[in-house]
Design a protein around this motif. Sequence first.
Motif, PDB file in Angstrom:
ATOM      1  N   ALA A  52     -10.479   9.922  28.918  1.00  0.00           N
ATOM      2  CA  ALA A  52     -10.981   9.707  27.806  1.00  0.00           C
ATOM      3  C   ALA A  52     -11.802   8.420  28.501  1.00  0.00           C
ATOM      4  CB  ALA A  52     -10.883   9.340  26.957  1.00  0.00           C
ATOM      5  N   GLY A  53     -11.571   7.388  29.477  1.00  0.00           N
ATOM      6  CA  GLY A  53     -12.425   7.215  29.933  1.00  0.00           C
ATOM      7  C   GLY A  53     -12.055   5.739  28.654  1.00  0.00           C
ATOM      8  N   VAL A  54     -10.998   5.421  28.115  1.00  0.00           N
ATOM      9  CA  VAL A  54     -11.000   4.710  26.734  1.00  0.00           C
ATOM     10  C   VAL A  54      -9.809   4.161  26.618  1.00  0.00           C
ATOM     11  CG1 VAL A  54     -10.733   4.376  24.827  1.00  0.00           C
ATOM     12  CG2 VAL A  54     -12.097   5.771  25.409  1.00  0.00           C
ATOM     13  N   SER A  55      -9.592   2.566  27.158  1.00  0.00           N
ATOM     14  CA  SER A  55      -8.397   1.833  27.378  1.00  0.00           C
ATOM     15  C   SER A  55      -7.439   2.562  25.966  1.00  0.00           C
ATOM     16  CB  SER A  55      -7.969   0.049  26.924  1.00  0.00           C
ATOM     17  OG  SER A  55      -8.316  -0.174  25.486  1.00  0.00           O
ATOM     18  N   TYR A  56      -5.874   2.465  26.408  1.00  0.00           N
ATOM     19  CA  TYR A  56      -5.058   3.348  25.693  1.00  0.00           C
ATOM     20  C   TYR A  56      -4.850   2.045  24.504  1.00  0.00           C
ATOM     21  CZ  TYR A  56      -1.353  -0.395  27.612  1.00  0.00           C
ATOM     22  OH  TYR A  56      -1.208  -1.134  27.505  1.00  0.00           O
ATOM     23  N   GLN A  57      -5.165   0.500  24.796  1.00  0.00           N
ATOM     24  CA  GLN A  57      -5.131  -0.003  23.573  1.00  0.00           C
ATOM     25  C   GLN A  57      -5.410   0.402  22.775  1.00  0.00           C
ATOM     26  OE1 GLN A  57      -5.885  -1.488  26.071  1.00  0.00           O
ATOM     27  NE2 GLN A  57      -4.385  -2.960  27.199  1.00  0.00           N
ATOM     28  N   ASN A  58      -7.149   0.933  22.774  1.00  0.00           N
ATOM     29  CA  ASN A  58      -7.932   1.768  21.551  1.00  0.00           C
ATOM     30  C   ASN A  58      -7.367   2.429  21.105  1.00  0.00           C
ATOM     31  OD1 ASN A  58      -9.399  -0.917  21.822  1.00  0.00           O
ATOM     32  ND2 ASN A  58     -11.152   0.467  23.461  1.00  0.00           N
ATOM     33  N   ILE A  80     -19.243   6.664  17.312  1.00  0.00           N
ATOM     34  CA  ILE A  80     -19.406   8.639  17.331  1.00  0.00           C
ATOM     35  C   ILE A  80     -18.632   8.086  18.883  1.00  0.00           C
ATOM     36  CG2 ILE A  80     -21.020  10.010  17.402  1.00  0.00           C
ATOM     37  CD1 ILE A  80     -19.231   9.692  14.850  1.00  0.00           C
ATOM     38  N   ASP A  81     -19.631   7.877  20.292  1.00  0.00           N
ATOM     39  CA  ASP A  81     -19.335   7.847  21.000  1.00  0.00           C
ATOM     40  C   ASP A  81     -17.599   7.465  22.056  1.00  0.00           C
ATOM     41  OD1 ASP A  81     -21.843   8.163  21.904  1.00  0.00           O
ATOM     42  OD2 ASP A  81     -22.526   5.770  22.359  1.00  0.00           O
ATOM     43  N   ILE A  82     -16.875   6.185  21.720  1.00  0.00           N
ATOM     44  CA  ILE A  82     -15.927   6.985  22.271  1.00  0.00           C
ATOM     45  C   ILE A  82     -15.399   8.217  21.348  1.00  0.00           C
ATOM     46  CG2 ILE A  82     -13.660   5.607  21.390  1.00  0.00           C
ATOM     47  CD1 ILE A  82     -15.347   3.276  22.097  1.00  0.00           C
ATOM     48  N   LEU A  83     -14.995   7.794  19.860  1.00  0.00           N
ATOM     49  CA  LEU A  83     -14.543   9.348  19.391  1.00  0.00           C
ATOM     50  C   LEU A  83     -14.744  10.720  19.846  1.00  0.00           C
ATOM     51  CD1 LEU A  83     -12.855  10.072  16.698  1.00  0.00           C
ATOM     52  CD2 LEU A  83     -14.221  10.484  14.893  1.00  0.00           C
ATOM     53  N   SER A  84     -16.417  11.103  20.385  1.00  0.00           N
ATOM     54  CA  SER A  84     -16.200  12.272  20.901  1.00  0.00           C
ATOM     55  C   SER A  84     -16.240  12.253  22.640  1.00  0.00           C
ATOM     56  CB  SER A  84     -17.843  12.194  21.450  1.00  0.00           C
ATOM     57  OG  SER A  84     -18.450  13.747  22.352  1.00  0.00           O
ATOM     58  N   LYS A  85     -16.176  11.184  23.334  1.00  0.00           N
ATOM     59  CA  LYS A  85     -14.720  10.774  24.302  1.00  0.00           C
ATOM     60  C   LYS A  85     -13.110  10.640  24.264  1.00  0.00           C
ATOM     61  CE  LYS A  85     -17.351   7.946  26.748  1.00  0.00           C
ATOM     62  NZ  LYS A  85     -17.432   6.056  27.133  1.00  0.00           N
ATOM     63  N   ILE A  86     -13.035  11.028  23.371  1.00  0.00           N
ATOM     64  CA  ILE A  86     -11.385  11.104  22.970  1.00  0.00           C
ATOM     65  C   ILE A  86     -11.226  12.777  22.374  1.00  0.00           C
ATOM     66  CG2 ILE A  86      -9.729  10.777  21.392  1.00  0.00           C
ATOM     67  CD1 ILE A  86     -10.925   7.643  21.242  1.00  0.00           C
ATOM     68  N   THR A  87     -12.158  13.268  22.016  1.00  0.00           N
ATOM     69  CA  THR A  87     -11.870  14.651  21.059  1.00  0.00           C
ATOM     70  C   THR A  87     -12.742  15.496  22.341  1.00  0.00           C
ATOM     71  OG1 THR A  87     -14.097  14.290  20.803  1.00  0.00           O
ATOM     72  CG2 THR A  87     -12.788  13.882  19.262  1.00  0.00           C
ATOM     73  N   ASP A  88     -13.423  15.088  23.582  1.00  0.00           N
ATOM     74  CA  ASP A  88     -13.976  16.039  24.584  1.00  0.00           C
ATOM     75  C   ASP A  88     -11.870  15.792  25.455  1.00  0.00           C
ATOM     76  OD1 ASP A  88     -15.962  16.359  24.003  1.00  0.00           O
ATOM     77  OD2 ASP A  88     -16.513  14.978  25.399  1.00  0.00           O
ATOM     78  N   ALA A  89     -11.536  14.274  25.771  1.00  0.00           N
ATOM     79  CA  ALA A  89      -9.873  15.097  26.867  1.00  0.00           C
ATOM     80  C   ALA A  89      -9.155  15.567  26.146  1.00  0.00           C
ATOM     81  CB  ALA A  89      -9.612  13.185  26.891  1.00  0.00           C
ATOM     82  N   LEU A  90      -9.078  15.411  24.848  1.00  0.00           N
ATOM     83  CA  LEU A  90      -8.292  16.354  23.767  1.00  0.00           C
ATOM     84  C   LEU A  90      -8.753  17.738  23.658  1.00  0.00           C
ATOM     85  CD1 LEU A  90      -7.343  13.762  20.978  1.00  0.00           C
ATOM     86  CD2 LEU A  90      -5.969  14.212  22.977  1.00  0.00           C
ATOM     87  N   ASN A  91      -9.832  18.575  24.532  1.00  0.00           N
ATOM     88  CA  ASN A  91     -10.290  19.377  23.827  1.00  0.00           C
ATOM     89  C   ASN A  91     -10.548  19.984  22.964  1.00  0.00           C
ATOM     90  OD1 ASN A  91     -11.496  21.402  26.029  1.00  0.00           O
ATOM     91  ND2 ASN A  91      -9.700  23.008  25.173  1.00  0.00           N
ATOM     92  N   CYS A  92     -10.818  19.436  22.126  1.00  0.00           N
ATOM     93  CA  CYS A  92     -11.135  20.256  20.796  1.00  0.00           C
ATOM     94  C   CYS A  92     -12.402  19.089  20.367  1.00  0.00           C
ATOM     95  CB  CYS A  92     -10.226  19.124  19.535  1.00  0.00           C
ATOM     96  SG  CYS A  92     -10.326  17.274  19.054  1.00  0.00           S
ATOM     97  N   LYS A  93     -13.050  19.971  19.507  1.00  0.00           N
ATOM     98  CA  LYS A  93     -14.614  19.534  18.273  1.00  0.00           C
ATOM     99  C   LYS A  93     -14.556  18.772  17.570  1.00  0.00           C
ATOM    100  CE  LYS A  93     -17.565  23.009  18.327  1.00  0.00           C
ATOM    101  NZ  LYS A  93     -18.145  24.591  17.588  1.00  0.00           N
ATOM    102  N   LEU A  94     -15.041  17.464  17.393  1.00  0.00           N
ATOM    103  CA  LEU A  94     -16.123  16.796  16.406  1.00  0.00           C
ATOM    104  C   LEU A  94     -16.550  17.555  15.921  1.00  0.00           C
ATOM    105  CD1 LEU A  94     -15.093  14.002  15.100  1.00  0.00           C
ATOM    106  CD2 LEU A  94     -16.855  13.187  16.424  1.00  0.00           C
ATOM    107  N   THR A  95     -16.735  17.493  14.254  1.00  0.00           N
ATOM    108  CA  THR A  95     -17.134  18.578  13.481  1.00  0.00           C
ATOM    109  C   THR A  95     -18.171  18.051  11.762  1.00  0.00           C
ATOM    110  OG1 THR A  95     -16.530  20.503  14.124  1.00  0.00           O
ATOM    111  CG2 THR A  95     -17.704  20.767  12.150  1.00  0.00           C
ATOM    112  N   ILE A  96     -18.196  17.279  11.905  1.00  0.00           N
ATOM    113  CA  ILE A  96     -18.563  17.415   9.874  1.00  0.00           C
ATOM    114  C   ILE A  96     -18.646  18.716   9.137  1.00  0.00           C
ATOM    115  CG2 ILE A  96     -20.082  16.099   8.291  1.00  0.00           C
ATOM    116  CD1 ILE A  96     -20.776  14.471  10.862  1.00  0.00           C
TER     117      ILE A  96
END
Length: 67
Positions: free
Chosen positions: A29-35, A48-64
């Motif tokens: 995700a390009g985010v620190s493991y601490q975060n 939302i930007d970081i959440l999107s990076k994490i969901t992309d790394a997990l190969n899932c979709k962020l949905t409301i």
Amino acid sequence: MNERERIGELLAQKRNEVGLSVRETAELAGVSYQNITKIENGKYNVSIDILSKITDALNCKLTIIDK
């Protein structure tokens, strides 16, 4: 349980389902493991930007969805 904790719990569940460690997820995700740890524990107000990076790394979709 507040929304941060609920989102963190869902991310941790998904990360475990796909078999990634916190560090592997952080690297993808390009985010620190601490975060990642803080987010999963509901201790970090994630953007939302970081959440999107994490969901992309997990190969899932962020949905409301409606309640």
